[in-house]
Design an enzyme around this catalytic site. Structure first.
Site, PDB file in Angstrom:
ATOM      1  N   HIS A  19      -3.285  39.893 -41.248  1.00 52.19           N
ATOM      2  CA  HIS A  19      -3.320  40.098 -42.713  1.00 52.19           C
ATOM      3  C   HIS A  19      -4.579  40.907 -42.997  1.00 52.19           C
ATOM      4  O   HIS A  19      -5.640  40.350 -43.263  1.00 52.19           O
ATOM      5  CB  HIS A  19      -3.389  38.769 -43.450  1.00 52.19           C
ATOM      6  CG  HIS A  19      -2.209  37.868 -43.251  1.00 52.19           C
ATOM      7  ND1 HIS A  19      -1.996  37.166 -42.089  1.00 52.19           N
ATOM      8  CD2 HIS A  19      -1.181  37.542 -44.078  1.00 52.19           C
ATOM      9  CE1 HIS A  19      -0.884  36.451 -42.217  1.00 52.19           C
ATOM     10  NE2 HIS A  19      -0.367  36.659 -43.404  1.00 52.19           N
TER      11      HIS A  19
ATOM     12  N   SER B 144     -12.070  42.679 -42.520  1.00 57.00           N
ATOM     13  CA  SER B 144     -11.953  42.402 -41.092  1.00 57.00           C
ATOM     14  C   SER B 144     -11.647  43.659 -40.266  1.00 57.00           C
ATOM     15  O   SER B 144     -12.238  43.822 -39.180  1.00 57.00           O
ATOM     16  CB  SER B 144     -10.934  41.290 -40.844  1.00 57.00           C
ATOM     17  OG  SER B 144      -9.749  41.478 -41.568  1.00 57.00           O
TER      18      SER B 144
ATOM     19  N   ASP C 179      -5.145  35.576 -41.562  1.00 57.27           N
ATOM     20  CA  ASP C 179      -5.911  35.415 -42.808  1.00 57.27           C
ATOM     21  C   ASP C 179      -5.000  35.601 -44.026  1.00 57.27           C
ATOM     22  O   ASP C 179      -5.156  36.550 -44.798  1.00 57.27           O
ATOM     23  CB  ASP C 179      -7.048  36.455 -42.806  1.00 57.27           C
ATOM     24  CG  ASP C 179      -7.990  36.302 -43.975  1.00 57.27           C
ATOM     25  OD1 ASP C 179      -8.037  35.209 -44.572  1.00 57.27           O
ATOM     26  OD2 ASP C 179      -8.685  37.281 -44.298  1.00 57.27           O
TER      27      ASP C 179
END
Ligand SMILES: C[S@@+](CC[C@H](N)C(=O)[O-])C[C@H]1O[C@@H](n2cnc3c(N)ncnc32)[C@H](O)[C@@H]1O
Length: 277
Positions: free
Chosen positions: A41, A91, A155
């Site tokens: 994600h 991320s 996530d």
């Protein structure tokens, strides 16, 4: 799909998730062999904290702004990467900044606009693949990679009531496809009940070697607020529990105080081994 991470980038939950992510990937990179990272994600990859979305909530003022104003030594690696990227790195940008030539990153993002932004960011990058596809389906499709070692970051936005259950299913699928992969799943802590249910489901899942970490800014009693957050780590690298404790303590010291400088009732952290190796 209503969730847009631009409103929340750099908040306390991102700080914890990303500091742990950096530690996990560095641990996997202690050996020279290539690492495959799957970011299920991914969001847009990096965020302008001056954007209208970030300014609207101002959440980053209680997160990354506090850490950068008074940087704890043991978060130097994570904070150095944040400053190196310039924008607040999501991320994907954080992982990309850490890749060695032998490592690869695959990112999945389902929101059409965010996936397009992400694709644009990495369009000329041979080490990064961007997929506009469902995270849960991608776990089955993209694992196992050619590399022997892998890190999977899960996530989800937790917009749907079944997402805690999907995380357990996703962790099980990832382990089936790549038994030795290190898996890290972020979760919100609003009220205690869903977290207890998540822990119980994991204990009964048949998965081995599971650690849960949690950070609470206040007692998790009001289900309408993000009172804390946590991460489930499956197959944690050696030393994770001790390192997580020090990261959590540093986070609580900097991020746990309210506007008046005092911590709220119920603030704290925990490192729990849910299932042995
Ligand atoms: C919490 S954000 C991700 C933040 C990112 N991991 C970071 O740390 O910078 C969750 C993202 O998942 C995306 N998403 C939601 N459901 C998805 C699904 N089934 N598959 C892939 N992406 C999904 C959302 O559009 C959103 O961008």
């Amino acid at each position: 799909m209503n969730y847009r991470h631009a409103f929340h980038a750099g908040n306390f939950a991102d700080c914890l998730k990303h500091a742990v992510l950096v530690w996990l990937l560095r641990a996997l990179q202690r050996k020279p062999g290539g690492v495959f990272v799957l970011d299920t994600h991914a969001g847009t990859g990096a965020y302008d904290l001056e954007s209208p979305e970030a300014q609207r909530t101002g959440e980053w003022h209680q997160g990354i702004a506090r850490l950068l104003a008074d940087p704890p030594d043991l978060l130097a690696d994570y904070l150095g990467l944040v400053q190196g990227v310039g924008l607040y790195p999501g991320s994907p940008a954080l992982i990309r900044a850490m890749l060695r030539p032998q490592d690869r990153l695959a990112c999945c993002e389902l929101h059409p606009e965010d996936a397009a932004t992400l694709r644009q960011r990495f369009s000329r990058d041979p080490q990064v693949a961007v997929h506009r596809r469902d995270a849960w389906e991608a776990i089955g499709a993209l694992l196992p990679p050619a590399e022997k070692r892998g890190l999977v970051l899960i996530d989800p936005p937790y917009e749907q009531p079944n997402e805690f259950g999907q995380v357990v299913t996703g962790l099980k699928l990832a382990t089936t496809r790549m038994r030795q992969a290190v898996l890290a799943a972020w979760f919100p802590v609003k009220h205690r009940t869903p977290v207890r249910e998540l822990h119980l489901a994991l204990r009964q899942s048949g998965l081995r070697d599971i650690v849960s970490i949690e950070l609470w800014l206040r007692a998790p009693l009001d289900a309408s607020r993000l009172n804390g957050c946590g991460m489930i780590v499956v197959n944690p690298p050696f030393g994770f529990e001790a390192a997580a404790g020090t990261i959590l303590k540093a986070m609580l010291d900097r991020l746990g105080a309210g506007q008046d400088g005092a911590g709220e009732d119920g603030a704290g952290f925990a490192v729990d081994r849910l299932v042995d190796e």
